[in-house]
Design a protein around this motif. Sequence first.
Motif, PDB file in Angstrom:
ATOM      1  N   ILE A  81       5.015  -1.083   2.707  1.00 26.85           N
ATOM      2  CA  ILE A  81       4.435   0.746   1.932  1.00 26.85           C
ATOM      3  C   ILE A  81       5.569   1.246   1.485  1.00 26.85           C
ATOM      4  N   VAL A  82       4.616   1.626   0.599  1.00 22.40           N
ATOM      5  CA  VAL A  82       5.537   2.331  -0.691  1.00 22.40           C
ATOM      6  C   VAL A  82       5.438   3.827  -0.626  1.00 22.40           C
ATOM      7  N   SER A  83       6.192   4.245  -0.311  1.00 23.76           N
ATOM      8  CA  SER A  83       6.453   6.154   0.222  1.00 23.76           C
ATOM      9  C   SER A  83       6.543   7.080  -0.877  1.00 23.76           C
ATOM     10  N   PHE A  84       5.630   7.976  -0.875  1.00 19.46           N
ATOM     11  CA  PHE A  84       5.076   9.094  -1.747  1.00 19.46           C
ATOM     12  C   PHE A  84       4.978  10.273  -1.382  1.00 19.46           C
ATOM     13  N   ASP A  85       5.249  11.659  -2.012  1.00 20.36           N
ATOM     14  CA  ASP A  85       6.119  12.864  -1.529  1.00 20.36           C
ATOM     15  C   ASP A  85       4.503  13.600  -1.434  1.00 20.36           C
ATOM     16  N   ASN A  86       3.634  13.550  -2.447  1.00 22.94           N
ATOM     17  CA  ASN A  86       2.514  14.252  -2.869  1.00 22.94           C
ATOM     18  C   ASN A  86       1.343  14.000  -1.746  1.00 22.94           C
ATOM     19  N   ASP A  87       1.053  14.539  -0.892  1.00 24.03           N
ATOM     20  CA  ASP A  87      -0.004  14.160   0.162  1.00 24.03           C
ATOM     21  C   ASP A  87      -0.948  14.408  -0.838  1.00 24.03           C
ATOM     22  N   ASP A  88      -1.306  15.869  -1.085  1.00 25.35           N
ATOM     23  CA  ASP A  88      -2.310  16.183  -2.547  1.00 25.35           C
ATOM     24  C   ASP A  88      -3.518  14.614  -2.852  1.00 25.35           C
ATOM     25  N   GLU A  89      -1.801  14.119  -3.809  1.00 24.74           N
ATOM     26  CA  GLU A  89      -2.492  13.335  -4.780  1.00 24.74           C
ATOM     27  C   GLU A  89      -3.099  12.121  -3.486  1.00 24.74           C
ATOM     28  N   PHE A  90      -3.104  12.014  -3.118  1.00 26.83           N
ATOM     29  CA  PHE A  90      -4.068  10.742  -2.052  1.00 26.83           C
ATOM     30  C   PHE A  90      -5.220  10.801  -0.932  1.00 26.83           C
ATOM     31  N   ILE A  91      -5.417  12.639  -1.831  1.00 26.07           N
ATOM     32  CA  ILE A  91      -6.514  13.071  -1.131  1.00 26.07           C
ATOM     33  C   ILE A  91      -7.391  12.376  -0.851  1.00 26.07           C
ATOM     34  N   ASN A  92      -8.134  11.962   0.297  1.00 20.33           N
ATOM     35  CA  ASN A  92      -9.440  11.195   0.124  1.00 20.33           C
ATOM     36  C   ASN A  92     -10.858  12.309   1.073  1.00 20.33           C
ATOM     37  N   LEU A  93     -11.662  12.018   0.028  1.00 19.29           N
ATOM     38  CA  LEU A  93     -13.050  13.301  -0.248  1.00 19.29           C
ATOM     39  C   LEU A  93     -13.657  13.145   0.799  1.00 19.29           C
ATOM     40  N   ASN A  94     -13.498  12.414   2.140  1.00 14.67           N
ATOM     41  CA  ASN A  94     -14.205  12.786   3.375  1.00 14.67           C
ATOM     42  C   ASN A  94     -15.891  13.263   3.447  1.00 14.67           C
ATOM     43  N   ARG A  95     -14.817  14.559   3.799  1.00 13.68           N
ATOM     44  CA  ARG A  95     -15.219  15.964   3.349  1.00 13.68           C
ATOM     45  C   ARG A  95     -15.252  16.904   3.073  1.00 13.68           C
TER      46      ARG A  95
ATOM     47  N   VAL B  25       0.970  -1.544   0.118  1.00 14.93           N
ATOM     48  CA  VAL B  25       0.303  -0.440  -0.005  1.00 14.93           C
ATOM     49  C   VAL B  25       1.387   1.259  -0.368  1.00 14.93           C
ATOM     50  N   ALA B  26       0.265   2.366  -0.726  1.00 17.38           N
ATOM     51  CA  ALA B  26       0.967   3.677  -0.437  1.00 17.38           C
ATOM     52  C   ALA B  26       1.206   4.540   1.064  1.00 17.38           C
ATOM     53  N   LYS B  27       2.038   5.439   0.798  1.00 16.79           N
ATOM     54  CA  LYS B  27       2.327   6.000   2.373  1.00 16.79           C
ATOM     55  C   LYS B  27       2.725   7.529   2.024  1.00 16.79           C
ATOM     56  N   THR B  28       2.436   8.606   2.210  1.00 15.04           N
ATOM     57  CA  THR B  28       2.707   9.816   2.518  1.00 15.04           C
ATOM     58  C   THR B  28       2.786  10.450   4.043  1.00 15.04           C
ATOM     59  N   LYS B  29       1.903  11.427   4.226  1.00 13.44           N
ATOM     60  CA  LYS B  29       2.422  11.554   5.694  1.00 13.44           C
ATOM     61  C   LYS B  29       1.469  10.406   6.337  1.00 13.44           C
ATOM     62  N   ARG B  30       0.600   9.331   5.811  1.00 18.27           N
ATOM     63  CA  ARG B  30      -0.533   8.399   6.874  1.00 18.27           C
ATOM     64  C   ARG B  30      -0.358   7.631   6.083  1.00 18.27           C
ATOM     65  N   VAL B  31      -0.488   6.296   6.485  1.00 20.16           N
ATOM     66  CA  VAL B  31      -0.692   4.976   5.482  1.00 20.16           C
ATOM     67  C   VAL B  31      -1.878   5.244   5.125  1.00 20.16           C
ATOM     68  N   HIS B  32      -2.071   4.910   2.820  1.00 17.68           N
ATOM     69  CA  HIS B  32      -3.361   4.921   2.604  1.00 17.68           C
ATOM     70  C   HIS B  32      -3.572   3.005   2.504  1.00 17.68           C
ATOM     71  N   SER B  33      -3.979   2.750   3.380  1.00 18.39           N
ATOM     72  CA  SER B  33      -4.520   1.321   3.250  1.00 18.39           C
ATOM     73  C   SER B  33      -4.737   0.654   2.501  1.00 18.39           C
ATOM     74  N   LEU B  34      -6.221   1.525   1.807  1.00 21.36           N
ATOM     75  CA  LEU B  34      -7.056   0.733   0.383  1.00 21.36           C
ATOM     76  C   LEU B  34      -6.342   1.679  -0.640  1.00 21.36           C
ATOM     77  N   CYS B  35      -5.702   1.602  -0.562  1.00 19.35           N
ATOM     78  CA  CYS B  35      -4.903   2.246  -2.559  1.00 19.35           C
ATOM     79  C   CYS B  35      -3.745   1.275  -2.388  1.00 19.35           C
ATOM     80  N   GLY B  36      -3.766  -0.242  -2.804  1.00 22.59           N
ATOM     81  CA  GLY B  36      -2.850  -0.849  -3.187  1.00 22.59           C
ATOM     82  C   GLY B  36      -2.754  -2.057  -3.341  1.00 22.59           C
TER      83      GLY B  36
END
Length: 189
Positions: free
Chosen positions: A163-177, A120-131
């Motif tokens: 865990i695969v690290s990425f730098d761009n947090d915006d790329e992994f933005i999660n549309l919760n709100r 799975v992907a990780k930026t500042k946090r782990v994106h556990s459902l992208c992988g």
Amino acid sequence: MKPHFNIPCVILCGGKSSRMKEDKSLLPFANKTSLAKYQYERLKPYFNDVYLACKANKFDFHADLLLEDSDIYSPIVALNNIFTKLNSKKVFVITVDTPLVEISSISKIIEESNSYDITVAKTKRVHSLCGVFSNNIKPLTIKMLSDDFHKVGYLLDNSNSKIVSFDNDDEFINLNRPEDYQKALSLIK
């Protein structure tokens, strides 16, 4: 030349959307009638098969569906359903509400998944459902469901995970709100 991935892609569209206060998979996005349609059409050219995992057919376009017959809203239910219905060793899983993940990032995750059960992907946090998820996790998902335990973090911690690290947090933005949705709409322009 665009990449082509030889594993199925499953877009998770079966959440409650409680923080959004409406079904986010049906929100219009970019030039499409829904976020689900946007994700489906964006990913379809790169995968042999793309599926929508959901509770019911609520979409205004044709797609292959992996319907869940559970009243429980849980990614563990979704993952178990995926490996029950698909005869595939591995699948790429992404949530409907992460529409900005780049194809190059998906490619990197898939490339690095070879000897792992979950990657799975990780930026500042782990994106556990992208992988990438392997069907080797199915016995653990079955046990978790029988124990009524639905934490994806537990699944990651108790599997052969990378865990695969990425730098761009915006790329992994999660549309919760609603504000996340508005930010993604401005980023996609």
